[in-house]
Design an enzyme around this catalytic site. Structure first.
Site, PDB file in Angstrom:
ATOM      1  N   ASP A  16       0.514   3.553  -0.382  1.00 53.38           N
ATOM      2  CA  ASP A  16      -0.655   2.712  -0.191  1.00 53.38           C
ATOM      3  C   ASP A  16      -1.893   3.613  -0.261  1.00 53.38           C
ATOM      4  OD1 ASP A  16      -2.273   0.466   0.584  1.00 53.38           O
ATOM      5  OD2 ASP A  16      -2.255   1.229   2.628  1.00 53.38           O
ATOM      6  N   ASP A  18      -5.645   2.762   1.127  1.00 55.04           N
ATOM      7  CA  ASP A  18      -6.512   2.757   2.304  1.00 55.04           C
ATOM      8  C   ASP A  18      -5.705   3.029   3.579  1.00 55.04           C
ATOM      9  OD1 ASP A  18      -8.765   1.994   0.734  1.00 55.04           O
ATOM     10  OD2 ASP A  18      -8.046  -0.067   0.754  1.00 55.04           O
ATOM     11  N   ARG A  66      -7.532  -9.509  -1.103  1.00 55.44           N
ATOM     12  CA  ARG A  66      -8.760  -9.961  -0.442  1.00 55.44           C
ATOM     13  C   ARG A  66      -8.734 -11.453  -0.104  1.00 55.44           C
ATOM     14  NH1 ARG A  66     -13.111  -9.049  -4.321  1.00 55.44           N
ATOM     15  NH2 ARG A  66     -12.219  -6.960  -4.320  1.00 55.44           N
ATOM     16  N   SER A 141      -6.389  -3.259  -3.365  1.00 60.54           N
ATOM     17  CA  SER A 141      -7.793  -3.095  -3.713  1.00 60.54           C
ATOM     18  C   SER A 141      -8.012  -3.142  -5.221  1.00 60.54           C
ATOM     19  CB  SER A 141      -8.323  -1.763  -3.174  1.00 60.54           C
ATOM     20  OG  SER A 141      -9.650  -1.534  -3.623  1.00 60.54           O
ATOM     21  N   ASN A 143     -10.608  -1.801  -6.334  1.00 60.00           N
ATOM     22  CA  ASN A 143     -11.434  -0.606  -6.519  1.00 60.00           C
ATOM     23  C   ASN A 143     -10.623   0.684  -6.449  1.00 60.00           C
ATOM     24  OD1 ASN A 143     -13.812  -2.333  -6.407  1.00 60.00           O
ATOM     25  ND2 ASN A 143     -13.459  -2.419  -4.202  1.00 60.00           N
ATOM     26  N   ASP A 199       0.379   2.156   6.099  1.00 65.86           N
ATOM     27  CA  ASP A 199      -0.170   2.139   7.458  1.00 65.86           C
ATOM     28  C   ASP A 199      -0.358   0.730   7.961  1.00 65.86           C
ATOM     29  OD1 ASP A 199      -3.718   1.965   7.402  1.00 65.86           O
ATOM     30  OD2 ASP A 199      -2.404   1.586   5.702  1.00 65.86           O
TER      31      ASP A 199
END
Length: 265
Positions: A16, A18, A66, A141, A143, A199
């Site tokens: 992952d 983030d 999102r 994401s 991004n 996480d």
């Protein structure tokens, strides 16, 4: 276990972004709080119940695409919005509009505050690649590529499955395992040959339901027990702790224990 703290059967590592590779989880949490608090204040007035950047973020938003995060959190408050379209403006009262409002905020926070990697993770990835393991980044994401480029880490991954790729392929996001399964397949590995590094609780759920060979939980916010409950085989505070010197803290009934007992498939 290998010197990397992984079962001998592991051939690929799925990370992952983030909270695992980069210290951007706190940036996302702050952006979600600002977005949802503004929405709830406008809807419910000054007495609104604020978004909790720890509990609500971890339970309803962290690790999810999102729009799924918007939908799941608002459902927890008994709120339903029309879906709208991906191109909705950030002031639109739709699921996509709220999500786009959050994305504007997080991009601004990233631009103004910079992005920092977890050095222990980068060293671990370099060590894994040095030992012949292939690696993938798996992130909800859109991004992810820009973030990896910003920290000079794009070359550390053979495969990227992010929000853009998931949309192109029609892959549902975490807690479904589809993005991780796609990354393993792109690397030429079966799920049982892949280790997942996450996480988020939604990421743990994806690792468990996908029947991956090993699921590593990164405890950045003091939720170790919850990570175990959601499917982690081992939980560490930093991947620097996972190498050969890492203490084996495998949970009862985990994949690693099953392997020791001869029941791992």
């Amino acid at each position: 276990m290998t010197q990397l703290g992984l079962p001998e059967t592991i051939q690929v590592c799925l990370f992952d972004l983030d909270g695992v590779v980069t210290k951007t989880a706190v940036v996302h949490a702050a952006a979600w709080k600002e977005t949802f608090d503004a929405f709830l204040r406008e809807r419910d007035g000054a007495g609104f119940r604020p978004f909790d950047a720890h509990a609500d973020y971890g339970e309803y938003v962290d690790g999810r695409p999102r729009a799924d995060g918007v939908r799941t959190f608002l459902a927890s408050r008994g709120i339903e919005l029309p879906e709208g379209d991906p191109g909705d403006p950030p002031d639109a009262q739709t699921v996509n509009g709220v999500g786009n409002r959050k994305n504007e905020l997080v991009l601004e926070k990233i631009r103004t505050g910079g992005i920092e990697p977890y050095d222990g993770t980068l060293r671990y990835i370099e060590a894994a690649r040095a030992q012949g393991l292939r690696t993938a980044i798996v992130s909800s994401s859109a991004n992810a590529r820009d973030v990896l480029r910003a920290i000079g880490a794009e070359a550390l991954f053979d495969v990227r499955i992010d929000g853009v790729v998931a949309a192109e392929r029609g892959l549902p996001g975490k807690p479904r395992p589809d993005t991780f399964l796609a990354a393993a397949a792109d690397l030429g590995a079966e799920p049982k040959q892949a280790a997942v590094f996450e996480d988020a609780l939604a990421g743990m759920d994806a690792g468990r339901s996908g029947h991956f060979g090993y699921v590593v939980g990164l405890d950045r916010v003091g939720q170790g027990e919850a990570l175990y409950a959601h499917g982690a085989d081992i939980v560490v505070e930093d991947l620097a702790d996972l190498g050969g010197a890492a203490q084996d803290r495998t949970a009862p009934g985990s994949a690693a224990q099953d392997e020791d007992e001869g029941d791992h498939t």
